[in-house]
Motif scaffolding. Sequence first.
Motif, PDB file in Angstrom:
ATOM      1  N   HIS A  75      73.240 -65.246  59.085  1.00 23.63           N
ATOM      2  CA  HIS A  75      74.455 -65.526  59.843  1.00 23.63           C
ATOM      3  C   HIS A  75      75.381 -66.449  59.088  1.00 23.63           C
ATOM      4  O   HIS A  75      76.567 -66.190  58.975  1.00 23.63           O
ATOM      5  N   PHE A  76      74.825 -67.550  58.508  1.00 19.70           N
ATOM      6  CA  PHE A  76      75.774 -68.454  57.835  1.00 19.70           C
ATOM      7  C   PHE A  76      76.245 -67.910  56.503  1.00 19.70           C
ATOM      8  O   PHE A  76      77.247 -68.355  55.959  1.00 19.70           O
ATOM      9  N   MET A  77      75.525 -66.917  55.956  1.00 17.28           N
ATOM     10  CA  MET A  77      76.003 -66.308  54.725  1.00 17.28           C
ATOM     11  C   MET A  77      76.853 -65.084  54.990  1.00 17.28           C
ATOM     12  O   MET A  77      77.359 -64.471  54.053  1.00 17.28           O
ATOM     13  N   GLY A  78      76.994 -64.732  56.255  1.00 16.42           N
ATOM     14  CA  GLY A  78      77.840 -63.602  56.586  1.00 16.42           C
ATOM     15  C   GLY A  78      77.240 -62.262  56.238  1.00 16.42           C
ATOM     16  O   GLY A  78      77.939 -61.296  55.985  1.00 16.42           O
ATOM     17  N   LEU A  79      75.926 -62.191  56.206  1.00 14.44           N
ATOM     18  CA  LEU A  79      75.278 -60.915  55.917  1.00 14.44           C
ATOM     19  C   LEU A  79      74.927 -60.217  57.223  1.00 14.44           C
ATOM     20  O   LEU A  79      74.725 -60.870  58.241  1.00 14.44           O
ATOM     21  N   PRO A  80      74.873 -58.881  57.200  1.00 12.55           N
ATOM     22  CA  PRO A  80      74.510 -58.175  58.427  1.00 12.55           C
ATOM     23  C   PRO A  80      73.045 -58.423  58.790  1.00 12.55           C
ATOM     24  O   PRO A  80      72.211 -58.610  57.898  1.00 12.55           O
ATOM     25  N   MET A  81      72.744 -58.416  60.064  1.00 13.81           N
ATOM     26  CA  MET A  81      71.383 -58.718  60.516  1.00 13.81           C
ATOM     27  C   MET A  81      70.388 -57.618  60.136  1.00 13.81           C
ATOM     28  O   MET A  81      69.209 -57.861  60.001  1.00 13.81           O
ATOM     29  N   ASP A  82      70.898 -56.365  60.029  1.00 12.17           N
ATOM     30  CA  ASP A  82      69.954 -55.268  59.781  1.00 12.17           C
ATOM     31  C   ASP A  82      69.444 -55.248  58.337  1.00 12.17           C
ATOM     32  O   ASP A  82      68.701 -54.365  57.938  1.00 12.17           O
ATOM     33  N   ILE A  83      69.860 -56.240  57.570  1.00 10.58           N
ATOM     34  CA  ILE A  83      69.377 -56.359  56.195  1.00 10.58           C
ATOM     35  C   ILE A  83      67.882 -56.669  56.192  1.00 10.58           C
ATOM     36  O   ILE A  83      67.165 -56.350  55.261  1.00 10.58           O
ATOM     37  N   LEU A  84      67.402 -57.291  57.271  1.00  9.29           N
ATOM     38  CA  LEU A  84      65.994 -57.679  57.337  1.00  9.29           C
ATOM     39  C   LEU A  84      65.182 -56.637  58.092  1.00  9.29           C
ATOM     40  O   LEU A  84      65.613 -56.122  59.112  1.00  9.29           O
ATOM     41  N   ASP A  85      64.013 -56.324  57.545  1.00 11.56           N
ATOM     42  CA  ASP A  85      63.119 -55.409  58.249  1.00 11.56           C
ATOM     43  C   ASP A  85      61.673 -55.840  58.002  1.00 11.56           C
ATOM     44  O   ASP A  85      61.429 -56.841  57.321  1.00 11.56           O
ATOM     45  N   ASP A  86      60.728 -55.062  58.539  1.00 12.04           N
ATOM     46  CA  ASP A  86      59.328 -55.468  58.450  1.00 12.04           C
ATOM     47  C   ASP A  86      58.780 -55.433  57.026  1.00 12.04           C
ATOM     48  O   ASP A  86      57.721 -55.983  56.751  1.00 12.04           O
ATOM     49  N   VAL A  87      59.505 -54.775  56.107  1.00 13.98           N
ATOM     50  CA  VAL A  87      59.029 -54.743  54.727  1.00 13.98           C
ATOM     51  C   VAL A  87      59.465 -55.999  53.991  1.00 13.98           C
ATOM     52  O   VAL A  87      58.644 -56.748  53.457  1.00 13.98           O
ATOM     53  N   ASN A  88      60.779 -56.251  54.011  1.00 15.67           N
ATOM     54  CA  ASN A  88      61.218 -57.393  53.205  1.00 15.67           C
ATOM     55  C   ASN A  88      60.956 -58.731  53.873  1.00 15.67           C
ATOM     56  O   ASN A  88      61.087 -59.768  53.242  1.00 15.67           O
ATOM     57  N   ILE A  89      60.530 -58.715  55.133  1.00 21.32           N
ATOM     58  CA  ILE A  89      60.234 -60.000  55.792  1.00 21.32           C
ATOM     59  C   ILE A  89      59.013 -60.653  55.144  1.00 21.32           C
ATOM     60  O   ILE A  89      58.890 -61.872  55.131  1.00 21.32           O
ATOM     61  N   LYS A  90      58.111 -59.803  54.599  1.00 24.66           N
ATOM     62  CA  LYS A  90      56.949 -60.364  53.901  1.00 24.66           C
ATOM     63  C   LYS A  90      57.407 -61.116  52.653  1.00 24.66           C
ATOM     64  O   LYS A  90      56.869 -62.163  52.313  1.00 24.66           O
ATOM     65  N   HIS A  91      58.387 -60.550  51.995  1.00 23.45           N
ATOM     66  CA  HIS A  91      58.919 -61.229  50.810  1.00 23.45           C
ATOM     67  C   HIS A  91      59.687 -62.468  51.212  1.00 23.45           C
ATOM     68  O   HIS A  91      59.709 -63.456  50.478  1.00 23.45           O
ATOM     69  N   ALA A  92      60.300 -62.380  52.394  1.00 18.99           N
ATOM     70  CA  ALA A  92      61.052 -63.541  52.875  1.00 18.99           C
ATOM     71  C   ALA A  92      60.135 -64.734  53.058  1.00 18.99           C
ATOM     72  O   ALA A  92      60.516 -65.873  52.805  1.00 18.99           O
ATOM     73  N   ARG A  93      58.876 -64.468  53.480  1.00 16.27           N
ATOM     74  CA  ARG A  93      57.903 -65.554  53.620  1.00 16.27           C
ATOM     75  C   ARG A  93      57.712 -66.263  52.282  1.00 16.27           C
ATOM     76  O   ARG A  93      57.733 -67.479  52.184  1.00 16.27           O
ATOM     77  N   GLN A  94      57.529 -65.438  51.227  1.00 17.28           N
ATOM     78  CA  GLN A  94      57.330 -66.024  49.899  1.00 17.28           C
ATOM     79  C   GLN A  94      58.549 -66.811  49.477  1.00 17.28           C
ATOM     80  O   GLN A  94      58.453 -67.887  48.907  1.00 17.28           O
ATOM     81  N   ARG A  95      59.698 -66.251  49.802  1.00 17.16           N
ATOM     82  CA  ARG A  95      60.934 -66.910  49.411  1.00 17.16           C
ATOM     83  C   ARG A  95      61.040 -68.287  50.066  1.00 17.16           C
ATOM     84  O   ARG A  95      61.402 -69.271  49.422  1.00 17.16           O
ATOM     85  N   ILE A  96      60.720 -68.352  51.365  1.00  9.18           N
ATOM     86  CA  ILE A  96      60.802 -69.634  52.062  1.00  9.18           C
ATOM     87  C   ILE A  96      59.835 -70.634  51.424  1.00  9.18           C
ATOM     88  O   ILE A  96      60.195 -71.777  51.148  1.00  9.18           O
ATOM     89  N   ALA A  97      58.598 -70.173  51.153  1.00 11.61           N
ATOM     90  CA  ALA A  97      57.596 -71.063  50.559  1.00 11.61           C
ATOM     91  C   ALA A  97      58.085 -71.603  49.225  1.00 11.61           C
ATOM     92  O   ALA A  97      58.011 -72.813  48.955  1.00 11.61           O
ATOM     93  N   VAL A  98      58.617 -70.695  48.398  1.00 12.80           N
ATOM     94  CA  VAL A  98      59.071 -71.130  47.076  1.00 12.80           C
ATOM     95  C   VAL A  98      60.268 -72.062  47.198  1.00 12.80           C
ATOM     96  O   VAL A  98      60.348 -73.092  46.506  1.00 12.80           O
ATOM     97  N   ASP A  99      61.190 -71.743  48.091  1.00 13.01           N
ATOM     98  CA  ASP A  99      62.361 -72.606  48.295  1.00 13.01           C
ATOM     99  C   ASP A  99      61.940 -74.014  48.706  1.00 13.01           C
ATOM    100  O   ASP A  99      62.471 -75.002  48.202  1.00 13.01           O
TER     101      ASP A  99
END
Lengths: 95, 788
Positions: free
Chosen positions: B735-759
């Motif tokens: 939302h704050f980056m102005g990206l559409p919400m449907d960019i996230l799905d059950d596949v890339n959410i797993k990668h999102a976990r890694q991203r949060i951890a690394v961040d």
Amino acid sequence: MSAADKKPLIPPSHITIKIKSQDDICVYFRIKRDVELRTMMQAYSDKVGQQMSAFRFHCDGIRIKPNQTPDELDLEDGDEIDAFVDQIAGFSHRH
Amino acid sequence: MENECPKRLFTDGNEPQVEKINNSCKMSLLTKIKETLPSEYDEVKRDPVFAHVFAIHENKIVTGLKYTDDGSCDYEKWKDDKGFWSKLLKRGGDICINKLMTSIEDVKKWREKDDRIRFVYICVIAGLVMATGETKKIDHLYIKMVMDLRNVRNYPWGLKAYDYLLQCIMKARSALKKTKSYVLDGFSYALQIWVMEAIPDIGTLVGEKISTELTAAPRCSNWKGAAKVSYEDIISVEMSFTSHAVLYPFISYSGNEFIDDKEFVWPDEIRDGEVDNMIEMIKSGNDFGDHVWGSVVDDNIEGDNIENVQENDVADKDVATEDMNEVDHLSELVEDGNEENHVSGMKRSKKKQSDHGAETRKRKLLCQRAAAATHGALNDEMKSFLKALFDSSFEMIKAQLGKLEDDIALVKKLVSTSATASITTRSTTSQPSNRTDQPRKVVDEMTSLDDDFLDFSFGTQDFLDKSMGHLSQPSQLPEFDSTQNLNRNKIQSLIEIESEGKHIPDVGKNDKDAVLVFVSEARWNAFMEWNMKHKDLNFGPSVINKALLGRLLKANEWLSNVDMDAAMYLFREKSSLGRLDLARVGFMDCSFGMRLNNEYTKFVKNKRSHQWSSLIQDYANGELPPHGRTRKQWRSDFDRIYFPLHVNGNHWISLCINFIQRTVDIFDCAGHNHRRNVEAFAITIPRILKEIHTKSYGKNLLLSPYTLVHVPVPPGLNKSRCDCGVYALKYIECHFMGLPMDILDDVNIKHARQRIAVDLWEAASDPVFIDRMAKYEPPQLDSDTIEI
């Protein structure tokens, strides 16, 4: 800290305890040694604007219950109790 | 051969189809209790004895109840405590479920908590497990039992509920030929789950199995969903059965095998030769393909003899009593399309709750079956169903094409006529994502841009780049990388290693989620190297340790408030440091949502003279959250704030409150609007603003509640049922980056976990962050000692 100033005045039947939450909000209590901690926990929850059920209280890493007294827990003057909020979630059952 | 097996109740194809079955077992009871007595509901839910009944309710859809009677307790004994139930027992008064439910509001006011808990137990027992009619009086035995909860735990509920359900099924059998409706008492959900387990295809139609592996947990907790199933659906599934269809003649606690154990033998059990024959036939692998079933009711003697029915009663009872745990040989009858089958299907159609995936599951199953059917001829239902399926698909495509044409026409019009500033604004806001989730800030900034801003030579991505320039995270841009779709589980096997900070300007179409989920290999490797050392790092309100990383990195772990707070702290500090271009955006923590909801309950009681607590005002003045304190005021320094919210005790959602637009945006991966949990914010925020701003703005601030905006997300997300926390955090980022919400799905959410951890890890080891954390000052509360 005002608690420290008043310390010498504490009668031996009482102790001063500090409760600290995860967001470092500290509240000081003076409590009788043989009174259940429930009242103190309730007062703390009111003070920090949360419900008592939201907290888990720990002393030295051990969870303490509302029906225990400072005597039972061997709490001493100046001891610190941690209040944890434990919210964990993963799904909505209303699928 | 017919004489050797049990008979069907009706001949093939002549099964009656009743319009409605009145189940006495109503899950809606629990819904009502949950609404009115939430704390008591939770307490009884935690009691292991009925936990599975609650699992059915919460998973929307039977049973691990105790089945042995050790005779160690006297269930008739009870102690008088002068409460409601004691009085009722002493006076020998009658009470029914209906009466209990209509007076539920009064129950809420009962002083004794024990009595309220007993109320919930009674409702569960008399309303579900031993469901009688709503208006029938509740057996005093149950009331005596709940007087001492140890008795409730010892009572063989499984045994009694099963016995009672069988009695009720027998009773309902005489009513099967009614065309309008009949009543089915007892714990009918057990029968439904049994059918779903025995015939997996029907299970798929009705619900969704959570885990396909057989676990020690009762089967009831393993289903969710509540679809409507018609006779036609079941008939079409049955028609499409091939010799390969999966059916389980036996369902038992150890798997789908036959159990002949003394433990499950009823004292009054009689062996039935027909049933034994049938079991032998099943064991020998006979598929009954050429078996001619006899029936109790012949075509020409419809509606006749009670005698026959009774005779069959005995047989069936005997059959059913072989095994307690829903091991029924009735399944043989069901396999051949017996009316039991339809009854349970119809029963399901009574459910009112909507089940989103139901239609899709049904279509999928029927399509699979249609393809698998070897004996060619499709039946009419199937044809019409497929036709409808195609029609609806074409309609959708047509509609989409139509929309596209409209869009093109609009663009053409815009090009041909000179675009005015107002048109520019409208089309630019709709272009990047075609959704309303575009942050208002972008809109505001765009209105100030020149007219020549609208450049049609831009590709979508270029456009995004340009328009998002104001909002994107510059520190993350170098990681736009075309390899982001690689499976990071196999990352070790990849030879090519990305160099840190390598900027690939040409962002492919598939990379639009990179900024949210992509972790370059170099970062990942560095992170893993650190992770091996098991060193804890302080990070604002949290500690980056094994437990936190475990929750973040394991796909089946739920996130806790500590993790959410760490991520929010990261956002907060990044915007304070200018690494996120979000100077006028605030990030609160999990406590804020809890506190405000709590404050709201106090506020509702006394709206006129309510004093906002100093803690809430501290949030509004930027004193809280203490870690990464901004000292920025809502409205004057912040245009909007984001924070995660814990709802229903098991779900994370996130909210964006926009002080300028006066809206509360709700991001929920399950797609619900959570009005009950969110309205507190819509109502209180304008009042809190007034409280803190009256001095500078005068009394002109509006007190009307903010508008709730339910931000649409794609349906069917969070299938793992573990990722809502990750979605909540990433939706904020989207939302704050102005990206559409449907960019996230059950596949890339797993990668999102890694991203949060690394961040988080990266920030925790960043000297700038460490320096800021060292300057942390704990919040000051008026610190007089409280005397108790």
